[in-house]
Scaffold this motif. Structure first.
Motif, PDB file in Angstrom:
ATOM      1  N   ASP A   1      -2.634  -0.187  -4.142  1.00 17.24           N
ATOM      2  CA  ASP A   1      -3.356  -0.793  -3.029  1.00 17.24           C
ATOM      3  C   ASP A   1      -3.404  -2.290  -3.297  1.00 17.24           C
ATOM      4  O   ASP A   1      -4.304  -2.778  -3.968  1.00 17.24           O
ATOM      5  CB  ASP A   1      -4.765  -0.204  -2.916  1.00 17.24           C
ATOM      6  CG  ASP A   1      -5.550  -0.766  -1.738  1.00 17.24           C
ATOM      7  OD1 ASP A   1      -4.964  -1.513  -0.929  1.00 17.24           O
ATOM      8  OD2 ASP A   1      -6.757  -0.461  -1.627  1.00 17.24           O
TER       9      ASP A   1
ATOM     10  N   HIS B   1       0.881  -1.174   0.000  1.00 21.39           N
ATOM     11  CA  HIS B   1       0.000   0.000   0.000  1.00 21.39           C
ATOM     12  C   HIS B   1       0.918   1.223   0.000  1.00 21.39           C
ATOM     13  O   HIS B   1       1.487   1.573   1.028  1.00 21.39           O
ATOM     14  CB  HIS B   1      -0.904   0.013   1.232  1.00 21.39           C
ATOM     15  CG  HIS B   1      -1.729  -1.227   1.391  1.00 21.39           C
ATOM     16  ND1 HIS B   1      -3.035  -1.323   0.956  1.00 21.39           N
ATOM     17  CD2 HIS B   1      -1.421  -2.430   1.934  1.00 21.39           C
ATOM     18  CE1 HIS B   1      -3.502  -2.537   1.236  1.00 21.39           C
ATOM     19  NE2 HIS B   1      -2.540  -3.226   1.822  1.00 21.39           N
TER      20      HIS B   1
ATOM     21  N   TYR C   1      -4.018  -0.522  -8.915  1.00 22.69           N
ATOM     22  CA  TYR C   1      -3.139   0.625  -9.131  1.00 22.69           C
ATOM     23  C   TYR C   1      -3.879   1.765  -9.827  1.00 22.69           C
ATOM     24  O   TYR C   1      -4.870   1.564 -10.530  1.00 22.69           O
ATOM     25  CB  TYR C   1      -1.913   0.229  -9.960  1.00 22.69           C
ATOM     26  CG  TYR C   1      -2.220  -0.289 -11.345  1.00 22.69           C
ATOM     27  CD1 TYR C   1      -2.410   0.579 -12.422  1.00 22.69           C
ATOM     28  CD2 TYR C   1      -2.318  -1.655 -11.592  1.00 22.69           C
ATOM     29  CE1 TYR C   1      -2.686   0.099 -13.693  1.00 22.69           C
ATOM     30  CE2 TYR C   1      -2.594  -2.146 -12.854  1.00 22.69           C
ATOM     31  CZ  TYR C   1      -2.777  -1.260 -13.896  1.00 22.69           C
ATOM     32  OH  TYR C   1      -3.062  -1.739 -15.154  1.00 22.69           O
TER      33      TYR C   1
ATOM     34  N   TYR D   1       1.261  10.964  -9.674  1.00 24.62           N
ATOM     35  CA  TYR D   1       1.200   9.997  -8.589  1.00 24.62           C
ATOM     36  C   TYR D   1       1.057   8.605  -9.162  1.00 24.62           C
ATOM     37  O   TYR D   1       0.557   8.404 -10.254  1.00 24.62           O
ATOM     38  CB  TYR D   1       0.054  10.279  -7.602  1.00 24.62           C
ATOM     39  CG  TYR D   1      -1.328  10.255  -8.221  1.00 24.62           C
ATOM     40  CD1 TYR D   1      -1.992   9.058  -8.502  1.00 24.62           C
ATOM     41  CD2 TYR D   1      -1.983  11.445  -8.506  1.00 24.62           C
ATOM     42  CE1 TYR D   1      -3.259   9.044  -9.064  1.00 24.62           C
ATOM     43  CE2 TYR D   1      -3.248  11.439  -9.067  1.00 24.62           C
ATOM     44  CZ  TYR D   1      -3.884  10.244  -9.341  1.00 24.62           C
ATOM     45  OH  TYR D   1      -5.134  10.235  -9.913  1.00 24.62           O
TER      46      TYR D   1
ATOM     47  N   GLU E   1       2.398   5.031  -2.287  1.00 23.61           N
ATOM     48  CA  GLU E   1       2.239   6.067  -3.311  1.00 23.61           C
ATOM     49  C   GLU E   1       3.606   6.667  -3.589  1.00 23.61           C
ATOM     50  O   GLU E   1       4.398   6.888  -2.673  1.00 23.61           O
ATOM     51  CB  GLU E   1       1.280   7.156  -2.845  1.00 23.61           C
ATOM     52  CG  GLU E   1       1.055   8.272  -3.860  1.00 23.61           C
ATOM     53  CD  GLU E   1       0.050   9.312  -3.402  1.00 23.61           C
ATOM     54  OE1 GLU E   1      -0.032  10.372  -4.032  1.00 23.61           O
ATOM     55  OE2 GLU E   1      -0.656   9.044  -2.406  1.00 23.61           O
TER      56      GLU E   1
ATOM     57  N   THR F   1       0.868   4.099   2.590  1.00 25.72           N
ATOM     58  CA  THR F   1      -0.515   4.520   2.739  1.00 25.72           C
ATOM     59  C   THR F   1      -1.223   3.516   3.649  1.00 25.72           C
ATOM     60  O   THR F   1      -0.654   2.507   4.062  1.00 25.72           O
ATOM     61  CB  THR F   1      -1.219   4.611   1.381  1.00 25.72           C
ATOM     62  OG1 THR F   1      -1.109   3.336   0.697  1.00 25.72           O
ATOM     63  CG2 THR F   1      -0.579   5.679   0.513  1.00 25.72           C
TER      64      THR F   1
ATOM     65  N   LYS G   1      -0.390   5.302  -7.251  1.00 21.70           N
ATOM     66  CA  LYS G   1      -0.960   4.753  -6.022  1.00 21.70           C
ATOM     67  C   LYS G   1      -1.188   3.261  -6.197  1.00 21.70           C
ATOM     68  O   LYS G   1      -1.766   2.827  -7.181  1.00 21.70           O
ATOM     69  CB  LYS G   1      -2.286   5.443  -5.695  1.00 21.70           C
ATOM     70  CG  LYS G   1      -2.167   6.946  -5.459  1.00 21.70           C
ATOM     71  CD  LYS G   1      -3.532   7.574  -5.179  1.00 21.70           C
ATOM     72  CE  LYS G   1      -3.419   9.072  -4.953  1.00 21.70           C
ATOM     73  NZ  LYS G   1      -4.741   9.696  -4.685  1.00 21.70           N
TER      74      LYS G   1
END
Length: 212
Positions: free
Chosen positions: A76, A50, A80, A72, A52, A207, A74
């Protein structure tokens, strides 16, 4: 095909203009013998799912060269979302969202394209083949889950090169971005034939969801 419009727009976004992407020669003295703490270090990075990052992207291939800003990226776990924009054309963001085996591309005007073959869509849009599902692993300094690989380490016991899926991923610089966490890549260069893709990371952060 409608991919033609995608290709024209995203090529202009990512590869327009002219840039110089110098590739350093591989350092001598690499070894395939991992350091004693490699298992623990790689396991720690594998737990880092998790996150960024922000940074810059540079691409060189026989037909085009260019740069883009990574506004960015990101991640998870397997999900993505990547937002790119051109620093030299002033165009709006183009986003890539997906999971392994599915991708959605959104152009600056809001038009969207979806595909069950992420590599095919990226290829149609940019003109180069990139195993996008492996990137979330390579960017953390890990081999992807698909395909055989070879790892090479330098004389400081750092990962220097991953060879996988016909790509050579060179780790040019590592930094300690996150306290009490193993160093993460600050600059990587992916090489496949005459294709060169370089990512320079300016920030990493954890994150919600990662264990401490």
């Amino acid at each position: 095909m409608r991919f033609t419009a995608v290709a024209l727009t995203l090529v202009a976004l990512l590869l327009g203009g002219c840039t110089s992407l110098q590739i350093d020669p591989l350092p001598e003295g690499l070894t395939e013998q991992p350091p004693a703490d490699w298992s623990a270090t790689s396991a720690r990075r594998d737990q880092f799912r998790h996150w960024e990052l922000t940074g810059k992207l540079a691409v060189r291939q026989p037909s085009d060269s260019g740069t883009a800003v990574i506004n960015y990226w990101k991640q998870d776990r397997q999900i993505y979302k990547l937002a790119l924009s051109s620093s030299f054309l002033g165009m709006g963001r183009t986003t890539l969202e997906g999971v392994p085996g599915f991708i959605e591309l959104t152009l600056p005007d809001g038009e969207r394209y979806q595909s069950g073959d992420p590599e095919a869509l990226v290829s149609a849009a940019t003109g180069w083949q990139l195993p996008i599902d492996s990137l979330a692993w390579w960017i953390r300094g890990l081999p992807g889950p698909e395909g055989d690989f070879r790892l090479f380490f330098d004389d400081q016991e750092r990962l220097a090169v991953i060879r996988q899926l016909g790509w050579e991923i060179r780790y040019d610089r590592w930094e300690e971005f996150i306290d009490a966490y193993p160093p993460l890549p600050a600059r990587i260069t992916a090489v496949k034939g005459e294709k060169r893709v370089r990512v320079v990371v300016t920030s990493w952060r954890k994150t919600d969801g990662d264990s401490q």
